[in-house]
Write an enzyme that holds these catalytic residues in place. Structure first.
Site, PDB file in Angstrom:
ATOM      1  N   HIS A 206       5.205   8.476   1.127  1.00  0.00           N
ATOM      2  CA  HIS A 206       3.853   8.573   0.560  1.00  0.00           C
ATOM      3  C   HIS A 206       3.439  10.025   0.347  1.00  0.00           C
ATOM      4  O   HIS A 206       2.587  10.300  -0.511  1.00  0.00           O
ATOM      5  CB  HIS A 206       2.849   7.871   1.472  1.00  0.00           C
ATOM      6  CG  HIS A 206       1.698   7.269   0.719  1.00  0.00           C
ATOM      7  ND1 HIS A 206       1.828   6.166  -0.115  1.00  0.00           N
ATOM      8  CD2 HIS A 206       0.397   7.630   0.643  1.00  0.00           C
ATOM      9  CE1 HIS A 206       0.660   5.873  -0.645  1.00  0.00           C
ATOM     10  NE2 HIS A 206      -0.231   6.740  -0.220  1.00  0.00           N
TER      11      HIS A 206
ATOM     12  N   LYS B 187       0.667  -2.642  -6.687  1.00  0.00           N
ATOM     13  CA  LYS B 187      -0.291  -3.493  -5.985  1.00  0.00           C
ATOM     14  C   LYS B 187      -1.069  -4.355  -6.976  1.00  0.00           C
ATOM     15  O   LYS B 187      -1.297  -3.969  -8.118  1.00  0.00           O
ATOM     16  CB  LYS B 187      -1.274  -2.631  -5.187  1.00  0.00           C
ATOM     17  CG  LYS B 187      -0.693  -2.021  -3.922  1.00  0.00           C
ATOM     18  CD  LYS B 187      -1.778  -1.294  -3.144  1.00  0.00           C
ATOM     19  CE  LYS B 187      -1.262  -0.764  -1.819  1.00  0.00           C
ATOM     20  NZ  LYS B 187      -2.329  -0.068  -1.049  1.00  0.00           N
TER      21      LYS B 187
ATOM     22  N   ARG C 217       4.011  10.860  -3.105  1.00  0.00           N
ATOM     23  CA  ARG C 217       2.976  10.315  -3.995  1.00  0.00           C
ATOM     24  C   ARG C 217       1.799  11.281  -4.083  1.00  0.00           C
ATOM     25  O   ARG C 217       1.307  11.589  -5.171  1.00  0.00           O
ATOM     26  CB  ARG C 217       2.530   8.952  -3.476  1.00  0.00           C
ATOM     27  CG  ARG C 217       1.503   8.248  -4.338  1.00  0.00           C
ATOM     28  CD  ARG C 217       1.340   6.797  -3.861  1.00  0.00           C
ATOM     29  NE  ARG C 217       0.246   6.115  -4.534  1.00  0.00           N
ATOM     30  CZ  ARG C 217       0.298   5.611  -5.748  1.00  0.00           C
ATOM     31  NH1 ARG C 217       1.422   5.735  -6.457  1.00  0.00           N
ATOM     32  NH2 ARG C 217      -0.730   4.996  -6.284  1.00  0.00           N
TER      33      ARG C 217
ATOM     34  N   ARG D 201       5.093   4.240  -5.024  1.00  0.00           N
ATOM     35  CA  ARG D 201       5.042   3.776  -3.638  1.00  0.00           C
ATOM     36  C   ARG D 201       6.436   3.340  -3.211  1.00  0.00           C
ATOM     37  O   ARG D 201       7.274   2.953  -4.034  1.00  0.00           O
ATOM     38  CB  ARG D 201       4.074   2.602  -3.499  1.00  0.00           C
ATOM     39  CG  ARG D 201       2.628   2.921  -3.848  1.00  0.00           C
ATOM     40  CD  ARG D 201       1.760   1.680  -3.696  1.00  0.00           C
ATOM     41  NE  ARG D 201       0.359   1.959  -3.959  1.00  0.00           N
ATOM     42  CZ  ARG D 201      -0.201   1.885  -5.158  1.00  0.00           C
ATOM     43  NH1 ARG D 201       0.531   1.524  -6.202  1.00  0.00           N
ATOM     44  NH2 ARG D 201      -1.487   2.159  -5.319  1.00  0.00           N
TER      45      ARG D 201
END
Length: 276
Positions: free
Chosen positions: A258, A187, A261, A162
């Site tokens: 992103h 996260k 990702r 991220r």
């Protein structure tokens, strides 16, 4: 019931005592809670015809929360996914209120029972393998930021990290030996270890050696011209500058950090990596 109870101290303790101390949320998650509760308080104050600083705990009624959710969809035109994200934050807030204000338990139970709305999953966009190869092949090779930008884009593709994980990356999180790996802080305050390709490790080593001095363990891996760690927005701008031409209007694909990702995940699956 006793007299009116000011809402301010309760919101303050929710952020500092609960979200920071107990849940250990990171700044990005804190901003999401902050934005949701700011919108809620502004809405309730307007409905109540008073200033935010005059709000009391009792002003957070079940009907007000329902009105707020309708306001998000009908007035602010939020997508159902955004509405659900805001509601999840409210569930956390009212769970906390229930532990601090027993008189509000009935209201809190009703609010936390408000269900999420069903929403179609967001379309997943990614880059084809030949698009990534062409992008990396045609990146600038000269200029003081060329090495950093090349390393950054390859690192995003290699790790599926991220943007915030990249912004937080420090030299001490890298092991660039024979079996190179990186430790990413993600996260939920979770760490994960990701293997690095030989070419990624080589570029990272060159990037760290470019300063002609051994960087400290807490030095940012990807830095701005001033030496400060790149922010999420700075990473986004770099990706847009080099890969924005890969946007696809037909599919609404917009290349961002992103996207890399998603691309890493899809290409791993295509290579036969087990999905878990």
């Amino acid at each position: 019931m006793t007299g009116k109870r000011p809402l301010g101290p309760l919101v303050h303790s929710f952020f500092l005592d609960h979200l920071v101390t107990v849940k250990g949320l990171r700044p990005a998650s804190m901003r999401s809670y902050r934005d949701t509760i700011r919108l809620l308080l502004c809405f309730v104050a307007e409905q109540q015809g008073t200033k935010i600083t005059k709000l009391n705990v009792e002003d957070l009624s079940f009907e007000r929360v329902l009105g707020f959710l309708a306001y998000l969809e009908n007035d602010r035109h939020n997508h159902v996914r955004t509405r659900n994200q805001r509601l999840a934050a409210l569930h956390t807030l009212f769970d906390y209120i229930a532990t601090r204000e027993p008189e509000m338990l009935g209201t809190c139970q009703r609010v936390t029972a408000i269900p999420m709305k069903r929403a179609a999953p967001a379309e997943t966009h990614f880059l084809e393998r030949d698009e990534v190869e062409a992008l990396l092949r045609h990146l600038p090779r000269t200029g003081r930021l060329a090495l950093r930008d090349h390393t950054l884009l390859l690192f995003l593709y290699n790790t599926g990290a991220r943007a915030q994980e990249v912004a937080d990356l420090r030299t001490g999180n890298l092991e660039l030996g024979e079996n190179a790996v990186v430790r990413l802080h993600g996260k939920g305050d979770k760490w994960r270890t990701c293997p690095l390709w030989h070419q990624t490790a080589k570029l990272l080593a060159e990037l760290l050696d470019a300063s002609h001095e051994t960087p400290a363990a807490d030095a940012p891996v990807f830095a701005s011209v001033t030496g400060d760690a790149l922010t999420r927005f700075g990473i986004y701008k770099i990706v847009r500058r080099h890969a924005g031409h890969l946007d696809d209007a037909r599919t609404s694909r917009r290349v961002s950090p992103h996207i890399f990702r998603h691309t890493a995940a899809v290409h791993l699956l295509e290579a036969g990596v087990e999905i878990n």
